[in-house]
Design a protein around this motif. Structure first.
Motif, PDB file in Angstrom:
ATOM      1  N   VAL A 145      62.902 124.423 -30.963  1.00  0.00           N
ATOM      2  CA  VAL A 145      62.201 125.680 -31.255  1.00  0.00           C
ATOM      3  C   VAL A 145      61.706 125.711 -32.697  1.00  0.00           C
ATOM      4  O   VAL A 145      60.576 126.146 -32.969  1.00  0.00           O
ATOM      5  N   GLN A 146      62.517 125.232 -33.621  1.00  0.00           N
ATOM      6  CA  GLN A 146      62.130 125.262 -35.030  1.00  0.00           C
ATOM      7  C   GLN A 146      61.031 124.265 -35.345  1.00  0.00           C
ATOM      8  O   GLN A 146      60.316 124.422 -36.342  1.00  0.00           O
ATOM      9  N   GLY A 147      60.862 123.269 -34.495  1.00  0.00           N
ATOM     10  CA  GLY A 147      59.860 122.247 -34.725  1.00  0.00           C
ATOM     11  C   GLY A 147      60.478 120.875 -34.814  1.00  0.00           C
ATOM     12  O   GLY A 147      61.669 120.711 -35.083  1.00  0.00           O
ATOM     13  N   LEU A 148      59.668 119.852 -34.591  1.00  0.00           N
ATOM     14  CA  LEU A 148      60.109 118.467 -34.660  1.00  0.00           C
ATOM     15  C   LEU A 148      60.688 118.186 -36.046  1.00  0.00           C
ATOM     16  O   LEU A 148      60.023 118.425 -37.053  1.00  0.00           O
ATOM     17  N   PRO A 149      61.925 117.690 -36.133  1.00  0.00           N
ATOM     18  CA  PRO A 149      62.525 117.456 -37.454  1.00  0.00           C
ATOM     19  C   PRO A 149      61.680 116.585 -38.371  1.00  0.00           C
ATOM     20  O   PRO A 149      61.543 116.878 -39.577  1.00  0.00           O
ATOM     21  N   ALA A 150      61.097 115.511 -37.835  1.00  0.00           N
ATOM     22  CA  ALA A 150      60.268 114.632 -38.665  1.00  0.00           C
ATOM     23  C   ALA A 150      59.059 115.379 -39.218  1.00  0.00           C
ATOM     24  O   ALA A 150      58.638 115.156 -40.364  1.00  0.00           O
ATOM     25  N   LEU A 151      58.486 116.282 -38.414  1.00  0.00           N
ATOM     26  CA  LEU A 151      57.341 117.063 -38.885  1.00  0.00           C
ATOM     27  C   LEU A 151      57.763 118.044 -39.965  1.00  0.00           C
ATOM     28  O   LEU A 151      57.065 118.204 -40.983  1.00  0.00           O
ATOM     29  N   ARG A 152      58.893 118.695 -39.789  1.00  0.00           N
ATOM     30  CA  ARG A 152      59.348 119.639 -40.806  1.00  0.00           C
ATOM     31  C   ARG A 152      59.590 118.933 -42.142  1.00  0.00           C
ATOM     32  O   ARG A 152      59.289 119.482 -43.204  1.00  0.00           O
ATOM     33  N   GLU A 153      60.094 117.715 -42.091  1.00  0.00           N
ATOM     34  CA  GLU A 153      60.285 116.929 -43.315  1.00  0.00           C
ATOM     35  C   GLU A 153      58.937 116.651 -43.990  1.00  0.00           C
ATOM     36  O   GLU A 153      58.800 116.777 -45.215  1.00  0.00           O
ATOM     37  N   LYS A 154      57.947 116.271 -43.198  1.00  0.00           N
ATOM     38  CA  LYS A 154      56.640 115.947 -43.762  1.00  0.00           C
ATOM     39  C   LYS A 154      55.934 117.192 -44.298  1.00  0.00           C
ATOM     40  O   LYS A 154      55.265 117.153 -45.338  1.00  0.00           O
ATOM     41  N   VAL A 155      56.057 118.308 -43.592  1.00  0.00           N
ATOM     42  CA  VAL A 155      55.470 119.560 -44.067  1.00  0.00           C
ATOM     43  C   VAL A 155      56.085 119.965 -45.404  1.00  0.00           C
ATOM     44  O   VAL A 155      55.380 120.354 -46.349  1.00  0.00           O
ATOM     45  N   ALA A 156      57.402 119.869 -45.500  1.00  0.00           N
ATOM     46  CA  ALA A 156      58.088 120.234 -46.737  1.00  0.00           C
ATOM     47  C   ALA A 156      57.646 119.342 -47.891  1.00  0.00           C
ATOM     48  O   ALA A 156      57.374 119.827 -49.003  1.00  0.00           O
ATOM     49  N   ALA A 157      57.536 118.046 -47.648  1.00  0.00           N
ATOM     50  CA  ALA A 157      57.107 117.120 -48.701  1.00  0.00           C
ATOM     51  C   ALA A 157      55.655 117.367 -49.101  1.00  0.00           C
ATOM     52  O   ALA A 157      55.308 117.325 -50.293  1.00  0.00           O
ATOM     53  N   PHE A 158      54.813 117.629 -48.121  1.00  0.00           N
ATOM     54  CA  PHE A 158      53.383 117.875 -48.354  1.00  0.00           C
ATOM     55  C   PHE A 158      53.178 119.065 -49.282  1.00  0.00           C
ATOM     56  O   PHE A 158      52.499 118.980 -50.307  1.00  0.00           O
ATOM     57  N   HIS A 159      53.798 120.194 -48.932  1.00  0.00           N
ATOM     58  CA  HIS A 159      53.578 121.400 -49.734  1.00  0.00           C
ATOM     59  C   HIS A 159      54.334 121.347 -51.060  1.00  0.00           C
ATOM     60  O   HIS A 159      53.860 121.890 -52.062  1.00  0.00           O
TER      61      HIS A 159
ATOM     62  N   TYR B  94      44.389 128.635 -46.752  1.00  0.00           N
ATOM     63  CA  TYR B  94      43.232 128.035 -47.427  1.00  0.00           C
ATOM     64  C   TYR B  94      43.617 127.350 -48.740  1.00  0.00           C
ATOM     65  O   TYR B  94      42.748 126.836 -49.439  1.00  0.00           O
ATOM     66  N   GLY B  95      44.913 127.331 -49.071  1.00  0.00           N
ATOM     67  CA  GLY B  95      45.352 126.766 -50.335  1.00  0.00           C
ATOM     68  C   GLY B  95      44.857 125.349 -50.590  1.00  0.00           C
ATOM     69  O   GLY B  95      44.347 125.053 -51.685  1.00  0.00           O
ATOM     70  N   PRO B  96      44.971 124.425 -49.621  1.00  0.00           N
ATOM     71  CA  PRO B  96      44.493 123.065 -49.870  1.00  0.00           C
ATOM     72  C   PRO B  96      42.984 122.969 -50.065  1.00  0.00           C
ATOM     73  O   PRO B  96      42.489 121.914 -50.478  1.00  0.00           O
ATOM     74  N   LEU B  97      42.250 124.044 -49.769  1.00  0.00           N
ATOM     75  CA  LEU B  97      40.796 124.047 -49.952  1.00  0.00           C
ATOM     76  C   LEU B  97      40.376 124.826 -51.193  1.00  0.00           C
ATOM     77  O   LEU B  97      39.219 125.209 -51.321  1.00  0.00           O
ATOM     78  N   THR B  98      41.315 125.077 -52.121  1.00  0.00           N
ATOM     79  CA  THR B  98      40.928 125.640 -53.409  1.00  0.00           C
ATOM     80  C   THR B  98      39.989 124.639 -54.074  1.00  0.00           C
ATOM     81  O   THR B  98      40.315 123.460 -54.205  1.00  0.00           O
ATOM     82  N   HIS B  99      38.817 125.114 -54.487  1.00  0.00           N
ATOM     83  CA  HIS B  99      37.737 124.203 -54.843  1.00  0.00           C
ATOM     84  C   HIS B  99      38.065 123.266 -55.999  1.00  0.00           C
ATOM     85  O   HIS B  99      37.694 122.097 -55.985  1.00  0.00           O
ATOM     86  N   GLU B 100      38.747 123.753 -57.000  1.00  0.00           N
ATOM     87  CA  GLU B 100      39.047 122.926 -58.168  1.00  0.00           C
ATOM     88  C   GLU B 100      40.468 122.368 -58.135  1.00  0.00           C
ATOM     89  O   GLU B 100      41.009 121.997 -59.172  1.00  0.00           O
TER      90      GLU B 100
ATOM     91  N   ALA C 288      50.902 114.411 -33.821  1.00  0.00           N
ATOM     92  CA  ALA C 288      49.685 114.204 -34.614  1.00  0.00           C
ATOM     93  C   ALA C 288      49.809 114.854 -35.983  1.00  0.00           C
ATOM     94  O   ALA C 288      49.321 114.320 -36.991  1.00  0.00           O
ATOM     95  N   ALA C 289      50.461 116.002 -36.030  1.00  0.00           N
ATOM     96  CA  ALA C 289      50.636 116.691 -37.308  1.00  0.00           C
ATOM     97  C   ALA C 289      51.498 115.890 -38.269  1.00  0.00           C
ATOM     98  O   ALA C 289      51.352 115.998 -39.492  1.00  0.00           O
ATOM     99  N   CYS C 290      52.405 115.078 -37.742  1.00  0.00           N
ATOM    100  CA  CYS C 290      53.214 114.203 -38.604  1.00  0.00           C
ATOM    101  C   CYS C 290      52.315 113.282 -39.423  1.00  0.00           C
ATOM    102  O   CYS C 290      52.631 112.942 -40.573  1.00  0.00           O
ATOM    103  N   VAL C 291      51.194 112.887 -38.854  1.00  0.00           N
ATOM    104  CA  VAL C 291      50.226 112.044 -39.564  1.00  0.00           C
ATOM    105  C   VAL C 291      49.377 112.888 -40.501  1.00  0.00           C
ATOM    106  O   VAL C 291      49.109 112.507 -41.647  1.00  0.00           O
ATOM    107  N   ALA C 292      48.962 114.060 -40.039  1.00  0.00           N
ATOM    108  CA  ALA C 292      48.114 114.923 -40.873  1.00  0.00           C
ATOM    109  C   ALA C 292      48.823 115.335 -42.158  1.00  0.00           C
ATOM    110  O   ALA C 292      48.178 115.500 -43.204  1.00  0.00           O
ATOM    111  N   TYR C 293      50.122 115.511 -42.100  1.00  0.00           N
ATOM    112  CA  TYR C 293      50.869 115.989 -43.265  1.00  0.00           C
ATOM    113  C   TYR C 293      51.386 114.857 -44.163  1.00  0.00           C
ATOM    114  O   TYR C 293      52.255 115.093 -44.993  1.00  0.00           O
ATOM    115  N   GLN C 294      50.848 113.657 -44.025  1.00  0.00           N
ATOM    116  CA  GLN C 294      51.188 112.558 -44.922  1.00  0.00           C
ATOM    117  C   GLN C 294      50.137 112.473 -46.023  1.00  0.00           C
ATOM    118  O   GLN C 294      48.965 112.215 -45.743  1.00  0.00           O
ATOM    119  N   LEU C 295      50.541 112.676 -47.270  1.00  0.00           N
ATOM    120  CA  LEU C 295      49.596 112.653 -48.386  1.00  0.00           C
ATOM    121  C   LEU C 295      49.268 111.213 -48.773  1.00  0.00           C
ATOM    122  O   LEU C 295      49.853 110.638 -49.683  1.00  0.00           O
TER     123      LEU C 295
END
Length: 431
Positions: A77-91, A217-223, A289-296
């Motif tokens: 329910v909380q989400g795939l553990p590997a994805l939550r790790e990647k989301v946390a690292a990304f942000h 929209y944070g990742p799309l802040t222009h500068e 797929a999101a696990c890949v999207a959230y890899q910087l």
């Protein structure tokens, strides 16, 4: 009456609908559906009404989705553990905040996460700036909470001030308060200045206000200068984001939320309870797929940088053209929105029978084919002559091949013809 005129009339009637005892359809979704309908009838519509990313979904994430298309298991329910790790690292890296995988929730879109937070609180005041995204107030009402409008203005760059929040908190009782902040903002495209944000955070801390920072929209802040609200108020800020805007994957429906440990286990347990009784889990292939999207990676950084560069160029071009025509418009900070103010044309528009933002957008659609949303859809006084312009009617795939500086005159590219024609049509229509 043409199909375009008929639709303009229908949208105007929708804007005036009584929403006290019912929740009408979302204005943003309605304008998208109706614009598609007009196009299917052969009408040429400039679609500045619906805020959908024009860029293609990040390629490696699409490939990952295909590879995992056969995954069918229910995930936690909380989400795939590997994805939550990647989301946390990304942000944590992108925003300079401390996201913890254990406090991350994954849902089918950030919209449901916003609603879950509002629903999980005890009887609360939901403080909503005006203008603000169209769904905040309806969600508060659906959750049985009390939405309270805090009006902003052009002079404050459509931001509420620390003084406003202080005055409201001093004048109220001891109810739980949730302040919703969206930056860069929808519909304004603007973010608070750093000093103002710090002062606002201090007021929230002093009065125990929980802040819901909608930073999709944070990742799309222009500068690349996005300042997460959690940088200034980490213990009281719940942050939401997702794939719909920066990754171009709105239809994938994947949102993320970070809940600070300081808010305790009870509210987090309520979130999980709401999730388990409603959406259960996000589709397995989408989470993979999101696990890949959230890899910087360098590829993702290039993908984001290219979007930022084009959105900055296009947004500034649109804003400066409107400014030159006498329409008050702030240059955008991020995302893909402008919030023009036609106050300088009030008398001339009144002579045409236009005295509200809904009448303004209705007539623009009927007479120019430019679809916009009225400021009243975002909580503004109906008499305020503001509109939201989503400058997204362009071929994003064509633009991602090169950065703007690789072209002698990037705004002249064929991919941007509808943006140019739409802004020009608005200017030529003005009295």
């Amino acid at each position: 009456m043409t199909a375009r005129q008929g639709l303009a009339t229908a949208l105007l009637n929708h804007a005036y609908a009584d929403d006290i005892n019912a929740t009408p359809a979302s204005d943003t979704l309605l304008i998208n559906e109706q614009s598609r309908w007009l196009e299917s009838r052969g009408e040429r519509i400039i679609k500045f009404g619906f805020g959908q990313s024009p860029f293609p979904v990040y390629g490696p994430a699409v490939e990952a989705l295909a590879r995992h298309a056969d995954k069918k298991a229910y995930l936690p329910v909380q989400g795939l553990p590997a994805l939550r790790e990647k989301v946390a690292a990304f942000h944590s890296e992108l925003d300079g905040t401390s996201w913890l995988a254990s406090r991350v929730l994954i849902a089918p879109g950030s919209k449901l996460l916003l609603f879950a937070l509002i629903k999980a609180l005890p009887a609360a005041e939901i403080l909503i700036p005006a203008p603000a995204w169209v769904s905040y107030a309806p969600q508060a009402r659906l959750a049985g909470q009390t939405p309270i409008k805090l009006p902003a203005s052009f002079d404050t760059r459509w931001q509420i001030t620390p003084e406003q929040l202080e005055a409201h908190c001093r004048g109220g009782g001891s109810r739980t308060r949730l302040l919703i902040l969206n930056a860069p903002g929808n519909p304004s495209g603007l973010s608070p200045e750093a000093d103002s944000q710090r002062a606002l955070a201090e007021v929230a801390r002093r009065h125990g206000v929980i802040v819901l920072a909608d930073e999709i929209y944070g990742p799309l802040t222009h500068e690349r200068a996005h300042r997460a609200f959690a940088c200034d108020y980490p213990e009281g800020t719940v942050t939401t984001s997702g794939l719909s805007k920066w990754c171009g994957a709105g239809g994938w429906r994947l949102g993320v939320m970070q809940v600070p440990e300081a808010l305790g286990e009870e509210i987090f347990a309520r979130f999980l309870g709401i999730a388990s009784e409603t959406w259960s889990s996000v589709a397995s292939p989408v989470q993979e797929a999101a696990c890949v999207a959230y890899q910087l990676t360098p590829a993702l950084t290039q993908y984001l940088d290219c979007q930022r560069a084009w959105l900055s160029l296009i947004g500034h071009w649109c804003a400066t053209r409107l400014q030159a025509a006498g329409v008050r418009t702030h240059l955008p900070d991020g995302g893909f929105y402008l919030f023009p103010d036609f106050e300088g044309y009030r008398e001339a528009l009144s002579r045409r029978g236009i005295t509200t933002s809904a009448e303004l957008t209705s007539r623009l659609l009927a007479e120019t084919g430019v679809a916009l949303l009225p400021g009243s859809a975002f909580g503004c006084d109906p008499a305020q002559l503001t509109v939201r312009l989503a400058y997204v009617d362009f071929d994003g795939a064509a633009l991602l091949a090169h950065l703007p500086q690789h072209h002698a005159d990037p705004m002249a590219l064929p991919a941007l013809v509808k943006v140019r024609e739409g802004v020009q049509a608005m200017i030529e229509w003005l009295p």
